[in-house]
Design an enzyme around this catalytic site. Structure first.
Site, mmCIF file in Angstrom:
data_model
loop_
_atom_site.group_PDB
_atom_site.id
_atom_site.type_symbol
_atom_site.label_atom_id
_atom_site.label_comp_id
_atom_site.label_asym_id
_atom_site.label_seq_id
_atom_site.Cartn_x
_atom_site.Cartn_y
_atom_site.Cartn_z
ATOM 1 N N GLN A 114 0.855 -1.201 0.000
ATOM 2 C CA GLN A 114 0.000 0.000 0.000
ATOM 3 C C GLN A 114 0.887 1.245 0.000
ATOM 4 O OE1 GLN A 114 -3.442 -0.209 2.941
ATOM 5 N NE2 GLN A 114 -2.297 -2.011 3.521
ATOM 6 N N ASP B 130 6.115 4.720 -1.229
ATOM 7 C CA ASP B 130 7.584 4.879 -1.264
ATOM 8 C C ASP B 130 8.186 3.792 -2.154
ATOM 9 O OD1 ASP B 130 8.339 2.473 0.233
ATOM 10 O OD2 ASP B 130 7.678 3.469 2.056
ATOM 11 N N HIS C 9 -1.487 1.699 -4.114
ATOM 12 C CA HIS C 9 -1.920 3.094 -3.964
ATOM 13 C C HIS C 9 -1.046 4.076 -4.736
ATOM 14 C CE1 HIS C 9 -4.096 1.898 0.033
ATOM 15 N NE2 HIS C 9 -4.770 1.564 -1.045
HETATM 16 P P1 OAD Z 1 -1.537 3.161 8.967
HETATM 17 O O1 OAD Z 1 -0.835 4.395 9.405
HETATM 18 O O2 OAD Z 1 -3.016 3.162 8.951
HETATM 19 O O3 OAD Z 1 -1.084 1.939 9.882
HETATM 20 C C1 OAD Z 1 0.266 1.735 10.156
HETATM 21 C C2 OAD Z 1 0.417 0.411 10.898
HETATM 22 O O4 OAD Z 1 1.810 0.205 11.077
HETATM 23 C C3 OAD Z 1 -0.251 0.385 12.270
HETATM 24 O O5 OAD Z 1 -1.002 -0.806 12.417
HETATM 25 C C4 OAD Z 1 0.954 0.405 13.236
HETATM 26 O O6 OAD Z 1 0.716 -0.355 14.416
HETATM 27 C C5 OAD Z 1 2.015 -0.254 12.391
HETATM 28 N N1 OAD Z 1 3.401 0.081 12.765
HETATM 29 C C6 OAD Z 1 3.916 1.191 13.339
HETATM 30 N N2 OAD Z 1 5.246 1.091 13.507
HETATM 31 C C7 OAD Z 1 5.601 -0.116 13.004
HETATM 32 C C8 OAD Z 1 6.838 -0.828 12.873
HETATM 33 N N3 OAD Z 1 7.997 -0.318 13.284
HETATM 34 N N4 OAD Z 1 6.800 -2.051 12.309
HETATM 35 C C9 OAD Z 1 5.639 -2.607 11.881
HETATM 36 N N5 OAD Z 1 4.448 -1.982 11.979
HETATM 37 C C10 OAD Z 1 4.421 -0.766 12.538
HETATM 38 O O7 OAD Z 1 -0.917 2.757 7.530
HETATM 39 P P2 OAD Z 1 -1.528 1.810 6.420
HETATM 40 O O8 OAD Z 1 -2.327 0.711 7.008
HETATM 41 O O9 OAD Z 1 -0.421 1.455 5.500
HETATM 42 O O10 OAD Z 1 -3.270 5.465 1.438
HETATM 43 O O11 OAD Z 1 -2.489 2.827 5.672
HETATM 44 C C11 OAD Z 1 -3.212 2.423 4.559
HETATM 45 C C12 OAD Z 1 -3.412 3.578 3.614
HETATM 46 O O12 OAD Z 1 -3.961 4.694 4.296
HETATM 47 C C13 OAD Z 1 -2.114 4.140 3.027
HETATM 48 O O13 OAD Z 1 -1.657 3.401 1.923
HETATM 49 C C14 OAD Z 1 -2.499 5.528 2.640
HETATM 50 C C15 OAD Z 1 -3.326 5.915 3.835
HETATM 51 O O14 OAD Z 1 -4.322 6.832 3.630
HETATM 52 C C16 OAD Z 1 -3.313 6.521 0.598
HETATM 53 O O15 OAD Z 1 -2.839 7.601 0.867
HETATM 54 C C17 OAD Z 1 -4.028 6.241 -0.676
#
Ligand code: OAD
Length: 231
Positions: free
Chosen positions: A86, A89, A104
């Site tokens: 998703q 980068d 995305h």
């Molecule tokens: P989120 O910011 O919603 O979630 C990030 C996740 O990473 C959370 O569950 C955290 O617990 C976890 N996390 C934090 N630090 C971490 C680490 N060191 N190792 C592993 N996990 C860790 O991000 P996404 O789920 O990727 O879309 O968000 C989905 C989409 O929402 C993105 O692609 C973006 C955003 O809006 C668009 O902009 C189209």
């Protein structure tokens, strides 16, 4: 070789220094998501949206892939690894992963607003775009990003990859953005699923899911051991 399909989210890049979206201090806390990352937002204030992605690109150049990205690349020695991310980068690519599908969009690409099939890679020396940027045909361009309210063209190919997985791994995503979050439901019944996230979301109990509640670098190290021991 077994087919290892990885679904990564912002958490995998967190230890590289890229902000996630929804954690404390995440991007959506500081920027109104519907203004900078939606189709309506882009129509209303395209300048602000260009600026937002210019900043993201500048930041991307300052960071490096971390061990989680690198281990996934290394797993290609033993598995047929397909990454579905998703993330916008390019850290999976910079780590050397050979099969990366972006759900995305991609930060380092722009596309023509008139001919969306005309996609251009930005050079590191020329990262900035604005409402005045034109492509080689004189057409205005936009970030090659899937905005909220837009279709996700790579979702169907992603579903097909997930349906073929022998092992499915979810890393660092809050599983709140659809359709990406639904990929889990396309895994064939009985296929082992691993979910690495220090703050994991609720996952369905009727699936074969092992939750590894750790940061990506630690969790992927552990996963690689489990997978290699199973060979
Ligand atoms: P989120 O910011 O919603 O979630 C990030 C996740 O990473 C959370 O569950 C955290 O617990 C976890 N996390 C934090 N630090 C971490 C680490 N060191 N190792 C592993 N996990 C860790 O991000 P996404 O789920 O990727 O879309 O968000 C989905 C989409 O929402 C993105 O692609 C973006 C955003 O809006 C668009 O902009 C189209």
């Amino acid at each position: 070789m077994k087919k290892l399909v990885i679904s990564s989210g912002a958490g995998i890049s967190a230890e590289s220094g890229v902000s996630t979206f929804r954690d404390a201090g995440g991007l959506w806390e500081n920027y109104p998501v519907m203004k900078v990352a939606s189709a309506d937002g882009f129509r209303e204030n395209p300048e602000l949206v260009h600026e937002f992605y210019n900043k993201r690109r500048e930041q991307l150049l300052t960071v490096q892939p971390n061990n989680a990205h690198l281990i996934l690349k290394d797993l290609e020695k033993d598995f047929d690894v397909q990454i579905i991310t998703q993330n916008v980068d390019n850290l999976h690519e910079r780590a050397g992963s050979s099969k990366v599908l972006h759900l995305h969009g991609e930060l380092m690409k722009i596309r023509s607003m008139k001919h969306p099939e005309r996609i251009y890679e930005l050079k590191e020396t020329n990262l900035h775009t604005s409402i005045d940027t034109r492509d080689e045909y004189g057409d205005p361009v936009r970030p090659h990003i899937v905005f909220f309210q837009e279709d996700v063209p790579n979702f169907q190919p992603a579903v097909e990859m997930v349906q073929e997985a022998d092992i499915f791994v979810v890393i660092g995503t809050s599983l709140v953005v659809y359709p990406a979050a639904s990929l889990l439901y396309y895994v064939r019944k009985g296929t082992p699923i691993y979910y690495i996230d220090p703050n994991p979301a609720q996952v369905p109990s009727d699936r074969n899911i092992t939750v590894i509640p750790k940061k990506a670098t630690e969790g992927v190290t552990e996963l690689a051991k489990i997978l290699r021991n199973s060979l």
